[in-house]
Design a protein around this motif. Structure first.
Motif, PDB file in Angstrom:
ATOM      1  N   LEU A 367       0.816  -1.210   0.000  1.00 24.57           N
ATOM      2  CA  LEU A 367       0.000   0.000   0.000  1.00 24.57           C
ATOM      3  C   LEU A 367       0.850   1.261   0.000  1.00 24.57           C
ATOM      4  O   LEU A 367       0.431   2.315  -0.523  1.00 24.57           O
ATOM      5  CB  LEU A 367      -0.923   0.001   1.223  1.00 24.57           C
ATOM      6  N   ASP A 368       2.054   1.139   0.579  1.00 25.25           N
ATOM      7  CA  ASP A 368       2.908   2.324   0.636  1.00 25.25           C
ATOM      8  C   ASP A 368       3.456   2.696  -0.733  1.00 25.25           C
ATOM      9  O   ASP A 368       3.855   3.858  -0.964  1.00 25.25           O
ATOM     10  CB  ASP A 368       4.061   2.060   1.603  1.00 25.25           C
ATOM     11  N   GLN A 369       3.444   1.747  -1.622  1.00 23.84           N
ATOM     12  CA  GLN A 369       3.940   2.021  -2.971  1.00 23.84           C
ATOM     13  C   GLN A 369       2.870   2.632  -3.874  1.00 23.84           C
ATOM     14  O   GLN A 369       3.195   3.109  -4.967  1.00 23.84           O
ATOM     15  CB  GLN A 369       4.441   0.719  -3.607  1.00 23.84           C
ATOM     16  N   LEU A 370       1.609   2.639  -3.437  1.00 21.82           N
ATOM     17  CA  LEU A 370       0.532   3.188  -4.246  1.00 21.82           C
ATOM     18  C   LEU A 370       0.586   4.715  -4.237  1.00 21.82           C
ATOM     19  O   LEU A 370       1.026   5.341  -3.264  1.00 21.82           O
ATOM     20  CB  LEU A 370      -0.827   2.716  -3.727  1.00 21.82           C
ATOM     21  N   ASN A 371       0.087   5.296  -5.332  1.00 23.59           N
ATOM     22  CA  ASN A 371      -0.028   6.758  -5.415  1.00 23.59           C
ATOM     23  C   ASN A 371      -1.348   7.250  -4.840  1.00 23.59           C
ATOM     24  O   ASN A 371      -1.555   8.464  -4.710  1.00 23.59           O
ATOM     25  CB  ASN A 371       0.105   7.210  -6.870  1.00 23.59           C
ATOM     26  N   THR A 372      -2.226   6.298  -4.521  1.00 25.93           N
ATOM     27  CA  THR A 372      -3.511   6.663  -3.932  1.00 25.93           C
ATOM     28  C   THR A 372      -3.362   6.742  -2.423  1.00 25.93           C
ATOM     29  O   THR A 372      -2.739   5.874  -1.797  1.00 25.93           O
ATOM     30  CB  THR A 372      -4.570   5.603  -4.284  1.00 25.93           C
ATOM     31  N   ALA A 389       1.431   8.414   0.284  1.00 29.78           N
ATOM     32  CA  ALA A 389       0.535   9.262  -0.514  1.00 29.78           C
ATOM     33  C   ALA A 389      -0.453   9.999   0.399  1.00 29.78           C
ATOM     34  O   ALA A 389      -0.783  11.174   0.134  1.00 29.78           O
ATOM     35  CB  ALA A 389      -0.222   8.405  -1.521  1.00 29.78           C
ATOM     36  N   PHE A 390      -0.913   9.360   1.474  1.00 28.78           N
ATOM     37  CA  PHE A 390      -1.829  10.007   2.407  1.00 28.78           C
ATOM     38  C   PHE A 390      -1.129  11.152   3.125  1.00 28.78           C
ATOM     39  O   PHE A 390      -1.695  12.256   3.278  1.00 28.78           O
ATOM     40  CB  PHE A 390      -2.351   8.973   3.413  1.00 28.78           C
ATOM     41  N   GLN A 391       0.096  10.928   3.544  1.00 31.44           N
ATOM     42  CA  GLN A 391       0.831  11.990   4.241  1.00 31.44           C
ATOM     43  C   GLN A 391       1.103  13.173   3.304  1.00 31.44           C
ATOM     44  O   GLN A 391       0.982  14.337   3.701  1.00 31.44           O
ATOM     45  CB  GLN A 391       2.137  11.423   4.800  1.00 31.44           C
TER      46      GLN A 391
END
Length: 439
Positions: A367-372, A389-391
């Motif tokens: 999930l950390d590799q996603l751009n979403t 991406a969230f941060q």
């Protein structure tokens, strides 16, 4: 009588040849008849007195009769012999009856004395049984209804009614009632005597003694003095603790977890079957006898060091079981006279936890590799995961995000920093958004 049997009609009594011949024949016939009568008299006589009299009569028979000029018939001799025999028998019977009467009188006197002693003993027994501090239940051998003798104090809680008293479960503590009923059954069926200390529902201790005689079964309830009550309470408490101790040991022995008891100096004094199996002992007694230890020396030292500061030790320790190293959650408690411990195998749990943590890390890396932008909250609305991406999307510092803020605080932070649009009714909007947790 004389004259009943004349020698010959028309002939003289004396004189002439014929007369002498006839007289000799009559004399010989009379002698024979006399001897026959004498023998019959001897047979009929039943006493020592008849024998001599008949003997004298036999010897004096024909000569005396001929000298006296008298004629005695056989019937008279038989009558005389029978009379003398009957009189002798009556005399002997009278003597025998007198002696028997004297002996019977002596026996009656002895029996009256013994009966008086028995009545006195019975009265003493009834007086003792009717004491206020005891009650006796008596079962006869013919299985009739039992009899109750005596009474117990009111403070004992024992009912006076017969049926209510025999219903032990209604006025005794459950454990005492069960023990008493089992003891009475063993006494009546197998003649096993017993001595118990029971407790009534009023809290009063009672002693119960059961004995069986040839014809009766007796169960005696005795109320105790204050000193005896204290002793009886201690005995009851000891019985209760012993029963609880046996129950706890039975439970520990049934667990599939190694458990042990140690003395104050640290020596094993009891282990369960799981402990014996873990140390590869033949049985629990062999494990204690051979002092086979479940934990290693360092683990035991750590437990002893902890007990100096705190009585409870709780920690995950590893040990080798059947060639495999396993993790155990060990709990050990130190008391005044020793310690007790139990170990729960957590190897499977640790394996699952490790696998779960690897899975979570793998998902987080993905999930950390996603751009979403992705954020995960738990059931308490706390932030448990966020990706880069969230941060970046919200521009929040990592310290605030790693503090696991709840969703409402995160929304307020974004509103205060102007990163979300202002809503006309902020509270209602936020509540509707957070309602997803309650849906």
């Amino acid at each position: 009588m004389p004259g009943d049997y004349p020698p010959c009609a028309g002939q003289a009594v004396s004189g002439g040849h014929n007369d002498s011949v006839t007289t000799g024949s009559a004399a010989r016939g009379g002698s024979l008849l006399w001897r026959a009568g004498t023998r019959a008299g001897k047979l009929l006589a039943s006493s020592a007195l008849v024998g001599p009299l008949l003997g004298v009569s036999a010897h004096a028979g024909p000569a005396a009769a001929s000298k006296a000029g008298l004629s005695v018939s056989t019937v008279e001799v038989m009558q005389l012999a029978m009379f003398v025999g009957v009189m002798g028998a009556a005399l002997v019977s009278a003597i025998f009856l007198i002696r028997e009467r004297a002996r019977t009188s002596a026996q009656n006197v002895e029996l009256r004395a013994r009966l008086a002693d028995v009545n006195a003993a019975l009265q003493r027994s009834e007086a003792l049984l009717n004491l206020r501090d005891q009650r006796v239940v008596v079962w006869a051998s013919d299985n009739k209804k039992p009899e109750l003798v005596g009474t117990l104090p009111v403070e004992s809680g024992a009912p006076e009614d017969r049926a209510a008293f025999l219903a032990f479960g209604r006025w005794l503590m459950p454990r005492s009632a069960a023990a008493l009923e089992n003891a009475v059954a063993g006494l009546r069926d197998k003649a096993k005597p017993f001595d118990l200390v029971i407790e009534s529902q009023a809290g009063a201790p009672l002693e119960v003694h059961g004995r069986k005689s040839a014809a009766h079964v007796l169960v005696r309830f005795v109320s105790l003095s204050e000193t005896q009550r204290s002793e009886a309470r201690l005995r009851i408490e000891n019985q209760r603790l012993a029963a609880d101790y046996d129950t706890m040991l039975g439970l520990l022995n049934a667990l599939n977890m190694p458990a042990w008891l140690r003395t104050a100096n640290g020596r094993l004094k009891w282990v369960n079957r799981a402990y014996a199996k873990a140390v590869e002992a033949e049985n629990a007694q062999a494990a204690v006898r051979d002092a086979k230890e479940f934990l290693g020396g360092q683990a035991r030292e750590a437990i002893a060091a902890q007990h100096k500061l705190h009585p409870v030790f709780e920690q995950a320790l590893s040990t080798v079981i059947e060639g495999d190293r396993r993790m155990f959650a060990v709990t050990d408690f130190a008391g005044a006279d020793g310690s007790a411990g139990i170990a729960c195998d957590t190897s499977a749990i640790e394996t699952i936890r490790s696998e779960y943590e690897r899975t979570v890390r793998s998902h987080a890396d993905t999930l950390d590799q996603l751009n979403t932008a992705v954020a995960i909250f738990d059931t308490d609305e706390k932030l448990r995961f966020f990706n880069q991406a969230f941060q970046k999307l919200w521009g929040l510092d990592s310290g605030f995000l790693h503090s696991a803020p709840d969703n409402a605080l995160l929304l307020d932070r974004l509103r205060s920093e102007g990163k979300i649009a202002e809503q006309p009714e902020w509270r209602r909007w936020k509540e509707s958004l957070l309602g997803a947790y309650r849906a």
